[in-house]
Structure formats: C-alpha cells, structure tokens
Design a protein around this motif. Structure first.
Motif, mmCIF file in Angstrom:
data_model
loop_
_atom_site.group_PDB
_atom_site.id
_atom_site.type_symbol
_atom_site.label_atom_id
_atom_site.label_comp_id
_atom_site.label_asym_id
_atom_site.label_seq_id
_atom_site.Cartn_x
_atom_site.Cartn_y
_atom_site.Cartn_z
ATOM 1 N N ASP A 1 0.813 -1.215 0.000
ATOM 2 C CA ASP A 1 0.000 0.000 0.000
ATOM 3 C C ASP A 1 0.852 1.272 0.000
ATOM 4 O O ASP A 1 0.325 2.359 -0.284
ATOM 5 C CB ASP A 1 -0.949 -0.005 1.197
ATOM 6 C CG ASP A 1 -2.145 -0.917 0.972
ATOM 7 O OD1 ASP A 1 -2.390 -1.296 -0.189
ATOM 8 O OD2 ASP A 1 -2.827 -1.264 1.952
ATOM 9 N N ARG A 2 2.129 1.151 0.304
ATOM 10 C CA ARG A 2 3.052 2.279 0.164
ATOM 11 C C ARG A 2 3.717 2.249 -1.217
ATOM 12 O O ARG A 2 4.652 3.005 -1.470
ATOM 13 C CB ARG A 2 4.098 2.265 1.272
ATOM 14 C CG ARG A 2 3.509 2.428 2.660
ATOM 15 C CD ARG A 2 4.569 2.646 3.718
ATOM 16 N NE ARG A 2 5.139 3.982 3.601
ATOM 17 C CZ ARG A 2 4.609 5.074 4.141
ATOM 18 N NH1 ARG A 2 3.488 4.995 4.851
ATOM 19 N NH2 ARG A 2 5.185 6.253 3.982
ATOM 20 N N HIS A 3 3.236 1.335 -2.093
ATOM 21 C CA HIS A 3 3.703 1.220 -3.479
ATOM 22 C C HIS A 3 5.192 0.885 -3.541
ATOM 23 O O HIS A 3 5.925 1.383 -4.401
ATOM 24 C CB HIS A 3 3.393 2.495 -4.261
ATOM 25 C CG HIS A 3 1.935 2.821 -4.289
ATOM 26 N ND1 HIS A 3 1.040 2.131 -5.072
ATOM 27 C CD2 HIS A 3 1.205 3.736 -3.599
ATOM 28 C CE1 HIS A 3 -0.181 2.617 -4.882
ATOM 29 N NE2 HIS A 3 -0.105 3.585 -3.996
ATOM 30 N N GLU B 1 -3.186 0.361 10.154
ATOM 31 C CA GLU B 1 -2.881 1.772 10.367
ATOM 32 C C GLU B 1 -1.576 1.939 11.127
ATOM 33 O O GLU B 1 -0.730 2.776 10.786
ATOM 34 C CB GLU B 1 -4.031 2.432 11.126
ATOM 35 C CG GLU B 1 -3.828 3.920 11.389
ATOM 36 C CD GLU B 1 -4.990 4.543 12.129
ATOM 37 O OE1 GLU B 1 -4.806 5.633 12.715
ATOM 38 O OE2 GLU B 1 -6.090 3.941 12.139
ATOM 39 N N ASP C 1 1.401 1.013 8.922
ATOM 40 C CA ASP C 1 1.679 2.062 7.950
ATOM 41 C C ASP C 1 2.467 3.196 8.595
ATOM 42 O O ASP C 1 3.425 3.718 8.007
ATOM 43 C CB ASP C 1 0.369 2.592 7.359
ATOM 44 C CG ASP C 1 0.616 3.678 6.320
ATOM 45 O OD1 ASP C 1 1.168 3.364 5.252
ATOM 46 O OD2 ASP C 1 0.270 4.850 6.592
ATOM 47 N N GLY D 1 6.205 4.059 7.615
ATOM 48 C CA GLY D 1 6.448 5.407 7.118
ATOM 49 C C GLY D 1 7.648 6.046 7.799
ATOM 50 O O GLY D 1 8.488 6.679 7.138
ATOM 51 N N GLU E 1 11.388 6.892 6.048
ATOM 52 C CA GLU E 1 12.101 8.167 6.157
ATOM 53 C C GLU E 1 13.559 7.942 6.533
ATOM 54 O O GLU E 1 14.473 8.557 5.962
ATOM 55 C CB GLU E 1 11.419 9.059 7.194
ATOM 56 C CG GLU E 1 10.058 9.594 6.789
ATOM 57 C CD GLU E 1 9.434 10.405 7.899
ATOM 58 O OE1 GLU E 1 10.137 10.711 8.896
ATOM 59 O OE2 GLU E 1 8.235 10.734 7.793
ATOM 60 N N PRO F 1 8.462 9.008 -0.686
ATOM 61 C CA PRO F 1 7.043 8.620 -0.625
ATOM 62 C C PRO F 1 6.404 8.626 -2.013
ATOM 63 O O PRO F 1 6.801 9.392 -2.896
ATOM 64 C CB PRO F 1 6.429 9.712 0.263
ATOM 65 C CG PRO F 1 7.574 10.341 0.971
ATOM 66 C CD PRO F 1 8.763 10.222 0.067
ATOM 67 N N ARG F 2 5.407 7.772 -2.207
ATOM 68 C CA ARG F 2 4.697 7.694 -3.474
ATOM 69 C C ARG F 2 3.219 7.979 -3.241
ATOM 70 O O ARG F 2 2.333 7.213 -3.617
ATOM 71 C CB ARG F 2 4.916 6.327 -4.113
ATOM 72 C CG ARG F 2 6.396 6.138 -4.475
ATOM 73 C CD ARG F 2 6.748 4.756 -4.907
ATOM 74 N NE ARG F 2 8.191 4.654 -5.161
ATOM 75 C CZ ARG F 2 8.837 3.523 -5.368
ATOM 76 N NH1 ARG F 2 8.190 2.378 -5.350
ATOM 77 N NH2 ARG F 2 10.138 3.520 -5.574
ATOM 78 N N ALA F 3 2.974 9.092 -2.585
ATOM 79 C CA ALA F 3 1.610 9.453 -2.208
ATOM 80 C C ALA F 3 0.750 9.837 -3.398
ATOM 81 O O ALA F 3 -0.474 9.948 -3.276
ATOM 82 C CB ALA F 3 1.652 10.605 -1.207
ATOM 83 N N ASP F 4 1.357 10.043 -4.583
ATOM 84 C CA ASP F 4 0.580 10.454 -5.747
ATOM 85 C C ASP F 4 -0.107 9.280 -6.429
ATOM 86 O O ASP F 4 -0.826 9.462 -7.414
ATOM 87 C CB ASP F 4 1.475 11.189 -6.747
ATOM 88 C CG ASP F 4 2.714 10.386 -7.126
ATOM 89 O OD1 ASP F 4 2.993 9.366 -6.461
ATOM 90 O OD2 ASP F 4 3.418 10.793 -8.072
ATOM 91 N N ARG G 1 -4.554 3.992 -3.838
ATOM 92 C CA ARG G 1 -4.561 2.633 -3.300
ATOM 93 C C ARG G 1 -5.076 1.663 -4.366
ATOM 94 O O ARG G 1 -6.020 1.957 -5.101
ATOM 95 C CB ARG G 1 -5.448 2.580 -2.058
ATOM 96 C CG ARG G 1 -5.365 1.272 -1.258
ATOM 97 C CD ARG G 1 -6.170 1.439 0.017
ATOM 98 N NE ARG G 1 -5.949 0.360 0.955
ATOM 99 C CZ ARG G 1 -6.810 -0.620 1.202
ATOM 100 N NH1 ARG G 1 -7.964 -0.664 0.526
ATOM 101 N NH2 ARG G 1 -6.561 -1.544 2.101
#
Length: 673
Positions: free
Chosen positions: A439-441, A590, A593, A597, A601, A607-610, A613
């Motif tokens: 889910d964090r790709h 949760e 994650d 996360g 760091e 991060p690949r927030a773009d 899911r």
C-alpha cells in the motif's frame, strides 16, 4: 549445461496443463486449432499419465503420447513434458503397499487420490527412476521438447510419512547430519523429560505420543521430509540431464500458499534449472491481488531475481475452497500480467480444457464447459494477444525497493506446539507487513536471513522466531553499514535447533535492537492495547505485548494501557550508520503504515503518495529496455506519472508525462532511453 529458459520458446509462455488422455483423439485436432487461435505457445503434458504409459509392470504404451507431442510440434506449440511420478499406477501399489504413506497416528493412506507417496520407499524410487528413464530416452531429443516437468507440487497433499522405511531413512539422515547420537541428544535437549537416546537405532519419527513430543525432533523431521522429497527430485533431474542434455528441468512450486508450507523453497530454488510456480487466489475476504503480488515477489526471490514462469493459475474460479467465486471481467488479465510484472516469463493455467469427470471438473479452464462462446474464452484469446505483444520483456528483471526476510525453518519451529500463544501466526505477520508495504507502493524482494542485504535501504522482519547466530550477525552488520531494519515481536528467540538463545530475549537481536525483553505478555482473545506516541498518534495492538527494556534504543510509542502500561512498545535504535526499529505488539494496518512510514524516512525512500490505493506500479528492466507496468485494481480511472515518455505496448499508444489507466485495466509502457 541445461538452459535456464524453455528450449525453443521465443515468446512468453502461454498455455496450460493439457490432458489429452481425458478426451477422445477426435478432440485433439480441435484442441490444437483452438490453441493456435488463442496464441498458445507451450503446454504441459503427461503429468498424471503413468498408468497409461505403463499400464502393467514393464509394459509400455507411448503411442498416444507420440501422437499428441507430434501434433503439438506440427502446430508450433512447445511441450513441457511431465514425469508422472506424483501418481504411480494402482498395480504398483498392489505390488508394493508399503509405498503408501503412513500418518503420525499409524494409519496407512490408500490409493485413489494423488500424491500418496512415501518418498523413502526404495520400490517407489526405483519405479520413478525407471519411468523417467524411459521418457528421457524416447523424448529427450524431440524437437517439441521445451523443458521437463518433474512430479507435481511436491508436498501437496503429503510431505511426510512416518512408516518404518522412513524411520530407517531418518536415522541415516541424522547420522549424516550430526555424526554422533550424542550430538543429536545435545541438539534436541533430550535431557528434558528423560528422552535421551543411547543409539541411532532407538530413534523413530515423531509419531503420536501421549502429549507433546520433542520440538527439536519435530523440527528436524520437517527438514528430513523436505530433504527426502528433494532427493527424489534430484534423482529424476539427474537422469533427465544425462539422457537429454541441455533441456532444462523444473518442478512446479507453490511458494506462497499455506497448503505447501512443508517445503523449503530456498533450497529447492538452487536445484531446478527454471523456477516455476503455481498460484491460486485464496478467497477468504482479503484483497486477493495483494497475495498474488506477494506470491510473485517470493517466487522471483527464490529464483535469485532471475525470470521465472507462472506454470499454473486459474482462468476463473477453482473448486477446492469452501466457496469458489468466478473472476470478474478483466481479472484474468490483471492476475496474469501482475505475475509478469513481477518477473514471470508468461502465464500458464490449469488447465487447457475443463474436465467433465474427476475431482476437478468444476475447476475453471481455458476452454470451459461452455466452449468458445463464453466470456472466459474471449478473455483467454485477448490475453494471448497481450502476452504476444510483450515478448520483448523476456530476460528483463523486476526492480525491487525493499527486502522482507522469509525463512520456512523459522515458520516450522514457531508453529510447533506449546508456544506462548497460538494466536501469534508468523504467516499472518508476513501477510500484514507485505500488505502495508504494497500500500506504500514499494516492490518487495524476499530474502533469506543470512543472504547479502547490502543493496536494500530497508529490510523488514515480520516474524523470525528462529534465527541463527550467522543471521543475527548479518543483520547487525547490515544496520552498522547504514541499513534501516524493522523487526516485529517474537523474533530472534531460538537457534536452529529450537533452543532459546543464551541470555535475555530477543537473543540474536539484542545488540542490533538495543534492548532486552524481560517477559512475554500475550493477550487473550478479544483483548487489545492502546499505544501513544509523541506525535499524538494512538495505534492499537493485540495478540502480544512485552515487558521491554531499552538498552540504547529510544522509545517511540508507549503502551497506554494493559499489563505493560507505561512500558515501551515501539523503539528505534541508532547503531553505526543505520537504524533498527522494533515493535513488540501486533499492530493493525494503520499502525504498521505509521511505523513503516517512519522507517522509510530513515531509509531515505521517497514517498509515493501520488498513486491511489490498489493501483499497482512495477518496473522491469534489462538489455531490451525499461518497462513500467500499471495495474488498476479499482473501479476508477487513474493516471500514473511517468519519469520518461514511452510506448504503451498493449494499445500501441504514446505515453507522455502521465499514463492513463482505465478502471480494471493494465498498461505496460516501454520507456524511452
């Protein structure tokens, strides 16, 4: 040397298990016509056909196999030829009933299913060697032969037998492994409960006992059973190498299915010429595409990062689960190309034509009962065209971001009887950590605990109860040299013999984690604890807590309630140029994650927030170029940012800046440059 790709196959593998013996020969011509229509490039033949090839002892009938292999060759279809040693004929068992396996309770299983084999039985070994020799002599130089397929799904449904032949074989294995019976007694701790053995002849398999038996013995028997199956594979492989030089040999793994947790695929991966895998969706309510990605990543890792082949999966529903839903429109392609994205050199199925009789008649197939005027068939043809357009991918490798440690021996040990709680399931933790990384790709490589980890910025240990001293040193050096490590509870506890490491928990990991654990405090069903952190977050944990004492590590989250209230729950330890994180409870998605996360760091992972899911983005690269797979498992159209322009191979369209991926679709871009 044997090839490491199917001989003569110039495109991706597409096809399935073909069982022409189930059908009259009048159907065969129609089969190969449809195979050509669908774009089939290879089929697996002969896997369950021993009773037809040798209908009585020493009497052989290869005529039907000659005809079908010749017909396939005439139509340009390569053959993955099976040695049919997973199901000896009934006449063999009537002559050698002792070749049927025996359960720990002393019950001898009967003929009438598949895989009912005592792998220690000398008569079985001789018969298997004989039929393998006959096949190799007859077909070893056949122009249709792409590779050999030995046996079928070793370990399913029977991996261990407990008969007298196995007892004698186990004693020989122990003598080879340990040298002396005193070394066995020391490894197993037989001073406990007066279990000391004066000689090898006194040792039996771990059969049924009044209460729990010796865990060291049980663990070694799992190793012995795995090694015995592998001995039989190697025996057949060596015959095939000798009589058909240059033709690769494989056997189909089942790497990520819990039904086949009796096999150490790290060891098996070193013995096959090509790693192949079978994967079926487990429809237990979880996101099936996540388990699929996990299986593909694990199979690629067993192959050492090299390309592998998906040798079996299903076009739609299977038949052996309590409930067997059909795949949604487009799901077959997503499943198939998801494996290809993660390293497979194609997509094969069980099976070509759906059976009318037998135990698997309701298992889907490439040609369903309804024939060619069906959704499944139309999707099969479409998938064949898609795979044909991806032939340039052959030989490229999947790019990974992080490593997850995985060890079957540790799972065997942790799942033995009488542990602090039966709710601490190592496979559940592996699934949970993998899903959080997915889910964090982040694309995952799996790694053995003693392997070189230096290329990975982040290494995750979901569950490693059994850890050798070498593995502990490996992780310490990894962190000291700048790596970021995340370790979950109940790891590093015992050595390779299931003996608790000397000193405080977590044994082999004390130094790298900078802490000790005074006592385990597992929770009862329904109980949970709340954690608090300096950022105000309050993740929840269940199943497990610990009385943890930092010895150089910093506390990041603290238990807010429960027996361990006020004690550290999650810690972070700076060691050398790296960082080691430890989580002492079972976090939910949760919490995982948030933990990962923070660790990402530390590892300087961008991060690949773009990416939304369930939009899967994976890269392959090699001499032929760089490729980006985007697999949209959602019902919403999506866009993927591109770091270079390129050509989308399934549609032929140019992709610049951002790649449009329709709902439920797959796109594969060959990037420029």
């Amino acid at each position: 040397m044997p090839e490491t790709t199917p001989r003569g196959l110039t495109r991706l593998a597409f096809g399935g298990d073909y069982n022409p013996e189930q059908w009259p020969e009048s159907v065969w011509q129609d089969d190969v016509r449809l195979m050509r229509e669908a774009g089939v490039t290879m089929v697996s033949v002969g896997i369950f056909s021993w009773a037809l090839l040798e209908p009585s002892p020493g009497e052989y009938d290869f005529g039907w196999l000659d005809r079908i292999v010749g017909l396939l060759h005439e139509n340009g279809i390569r053959v993955d030829l099976g040695t049919p040693t997973v199901v000896p004929p009934v006449w063999f068992y009537r002559a050698h009933p002792e070749a049927l396996p025996v359960t720990p309770e002393g019950v001898r299983l009967e003929f009438g299913s598949r895989g009912a084999v005592c792998h220690s039985n000398a008569d079985y070994r001789a018969a298997a060697a004989n039929i393998t020799t006959r096949l190799a002599e007859r077909y070893g130089d056949h122009p249709a032969l792409a590779m050999w397929h030995v046996h079928n799904e070793y370990g399913v449904p029977v991996s261990a037998c407990y008969c007298d032949s196995c007892a004698a074989h186990f004693r020989r294995w122990l003598e080879t492994t340990y040298g002396t019976v005193d070394a066995v007694n020391a490894a197993w701790g037989t001073a406990f409960w007066g279990q000391r053995y004066p000689g090898f002849a006194d040792i039996n398999p771990p059969r049924a006992t009044p209460t729990v038996g010796n865990p060291g013995q049980a663990l070694d028997y799992k190793r012995f059973a795995d090694a015995t199956m592998r001995e039989n594979f190697v025996a057949e492989r060596d015959i095939l190498h000798r009589l058909a030089p240059g033709v690769p040999v494989t056997t189909n793994f089942m790497t990520a299915l819990s039904q086949c947790d009796s096999v150490d695929y790290w060891a098996w991966g070193r013995e096959v010429d090509i790693v192949t895998n079978d994967h079926y969706l487990i429809t237990d309510g979880r996101r099936t595409h996540v388990n699929l990605a996990m299986a593909a990543d694990l199979t690629r890792s067993v192959a050492g990062g090299a390309p592998w082949i998906l040798l079996e999966h299903s076009t739609s529903g299977v038949n052996w689960q309590p409930r067997n839903p059909a795949k949604a429109p487009g799901q077959m392609a997503r499943n198939s190309l998801g494996h290809v994205a993660r390293g497979s050199e194609g997509a094969m199925f069980f099976q070509w034509r759906q059976s009318r009789r037998g135990a698997e008649k309701f298992h889907s197939a490439m040609v369903p009962h309804g024939g060619t005027d069906t959704r499944v068939w139309r999707e099969v043809v479409e998938l064949g065209a898609s795979l044909d357009s991806l032939a340039a991918l052959r030989g490229t490798r999947t790019e990974a971001d992080v490593a997850v440690l995985w060890d079957w021996h540790s799972w065997w040990a942790q799942n033995l009887a009488w542990r602090p709680t039966e709710d601490a399931d190592p496979r559940e933790r592996a699934d949970a950590f993998y899903e959080a990384l997915y889910d964090r790709h982040l694309t995952v490589d799996f790694a053995h605990p003693e392997s070189d980890l230096s290329t990975y910025p982040l290494v995750v240990v979901p569950a490693l109860y059994l850890m050798t001293e070498a593995a502990g040193n490996n992780l310490r050096e990894y962190v000291e040299n700048g790596g970021t490590l995340v370790v979950s509870f109940f790891s590093g506890i015992v050595d390779e013999h299931d003996a608790v490491h000397e000193g405080a928990y977590p044994g082999a990991l004390r130094d790298v984690l900078g802490l000790t654990v005074e006592e385990f405090a597992p929770l009862l069903p329904g109980e949970s604890v709340r954690l608090t952190g300096p950022d105000g977050s309050e993740p929840a944990g269940d199943v497990w807590t610990e009385f943890l004492v930092p010895r150089g590590a910093d506390t990041v989250w603290t238990y807010a309630d429960g027996l361990t209230a006020g004690r550290p729950a999650v810690t972070r330890h700076r060691l050398g140029r790296g960082t080691a994180w430890y989580v002492s409870t079972r976090l939910g998605h949760e919490g995982l994650d948030a933990l990962l996360g923070r660790a990402a760091e530390d590892a300087a992972i961008t991060p690949r927030a773009d990416l939304p899911r369930d939009l899967e983005v994976v890269r392959r690269s090699g001499e032929s170029g760089r490729y980006l797979f985007a697999i949209n498992h959602t019902a919403t159209d999506a866009k993927v940012p591109l770091d270079a322009s390129g050509t989308e191979l399934l549609t032929g369209e140019r992709a610049v800046g951002r790649l449009a991926v329709p709902a439920g679709a797959v796109r594969v871009v060959r990037l420029d440059g």
